[in-house]
Design an enzyme around this catalytic site. Structure first.
Site, PDB file in Angstrom:
ATOM      1  CG  ASP A  72      -1.583   1.281   1.536  1.00 34.80           C
ATOM      2  OD1 ASP A  72      -2.503   1.641   0.801  1.00 34.80           O
ATOM      3  OD2 ASP A  72      -1.176   1.947   2.507  1.00 34.80           O
ATOM      4  CD  GLU A 123      -3.415  -1.577  -1.382  1.00 29.46           C
ATOM      5  OE1 GLU A 123      -3.759  -0.406  -1.613  1.00 29.46           O
ATOM      6  OE2 GLU A 123      -3.706  -2.177  -0.328  1.00 29.46           O
TER       7      GLU A 123
END
Lengths: 234, 234
Positions: free
Chosen positions: B53, B125
């Site tokens: 992320d 992610e």
């Protein structure tokens, strides 16, 4: 207090000297300064802050991920929140004397913006963005090792953590519990410093004891140790 | 549909082959899969998602910062929001066939999680986090150049942008204005496709015209062109 002394400090303490001085200036310049100096053609710090914010977040995330291979994402997130925040960034901006380098508008200067945490946070992020562009991720990482990351070992970030709330949240996961803090001892040390000893119990069973210069500090220390105990038991 | 075909796709299209297969597995593994396979000692994707992320956010931020040297931080932030979001990441997860590689619990499989945007975003992610650790930032950047960054030139992200709202916000900065969309033309092309032409005006003055297969699309196109016009005038 001047930009020259800030640059000298950066070189002496961290062996950092910018190749691109314009980039450093941009990171240190507040918008109103430019309004008051129309002959200057540079920009204010906001674009670099946009970059530096993401660079800081990534650097702290990667560091925590590698340093704590056994932590789950919840623990990592909690730790990142305490490190990536206004008070933390403002503190480290002061540590590296960034505040001395800022070019402020006169109004902001008079209002004390140079020592305001929110501005120092912005400038720290802008400086990190500029440093990353000018010197690369290795030099950035070295600076963070000496500042933000070193502070983990000094328990610097403990001041930002509400250990009592965190203990309560942890213990209440399985339903309501009665958490009790009891002051066990209160003494005055030879140098007139007070010292308190506190125990924390859950449902009548002691989890840990902590000490501090105030009851509040002692309770926080006890909660911190209780959390450590719970982590170790897992 | 299998992990083998996903890995082959990754190698054929992007020349990416993981050195550490355990890391790739971790990125592709959902928690319930592990519960159902107690003989496996690996982890689920959540730690890698925490890393990926931040890595994605930094990569997109740096790319936009360098690609648009004249954009101010507000424009950069707007563009980043459209790129770093669930629908975007889920799309690119499908583009690189990540969905085929996920190891899901049986319940999730039956509930159609393999094609759910929120899971695909997480897995994207986690995969990016694993790729960054295994192959470094250069290989990661090359993959993003071929996917997320290339999509900017194809106007892919336009679908996520509400240009009509954005135009309204831009025009109302200096007070209330009357924005009007008028359908100029409506035709049916030889292949039975409808085509609309719309003009957008502010306070009676035309800003731009746009066309599309529905009135809604034509209005959106007109708003987008009007925003471009306003940007060019600056």
């Amino acid at each position: 207090m001047s930009q020259a002394s800030f640059k000298e400090f950066l070189w002496k303490n961290y062996q950092i000297a910018f190749k691109n001085q314009d980039l450093l200036q941009e990171a240190l310049t507040q918008r109103n300064y430019l309004n008051e100096h129309p002959q200057e053609h540079g920009r204010d710090y906001q674009r670099l802050e946009f970059l530096g914010d993401a660079v800081m977040q990534e650097a702290v995330t990667e560091y925590l991920f590698k340093r704590y291979p056994n932590w789950h994402e919840g623990q990592l997130t909690e730790m990142r929140i305490t490190m990536v925040q206004t008070r933390s960034f403002a503190h480290f901006a002061r540590v590296i004397h960034l505040d001395e380098g800022i070019r402020l508008g006169k109004g902001e200067e008079m209002n004390g913006a140079r020592n305001r945490d929110s501005l120092l946070e912005d400038i720290w992020e802008a400086f990190i963005g500029a440093l990353y562009l000018d010197q690369g991720s290795q030099v950035l990482r070295q600076l963070l090792e000496k500042t933000l990351f070193a502070a983990i070992d000094d328990n610097f970030f403990d001041q930002f953590i509400d250990f009592k709330s965190r203990l309560q949240e942890r213990l209440q996961v399985k339903g309501a519990v009665a958490i009790e803090y009891v002051t066990l001892k209160e003494e005055v040390l030879p140098d007139h410093i007070q010292r308190f000893e506190v125990s924390v119990s859950v449902d009548g069973q002691e989890l840990a004891q902590g000490s501090g210069r105030s009851i509040k500090d002692a309770e926080k220390a006890a909660a911190r140790l209780a959390l450590q105990e719970l982590d170790n038991k897992k």
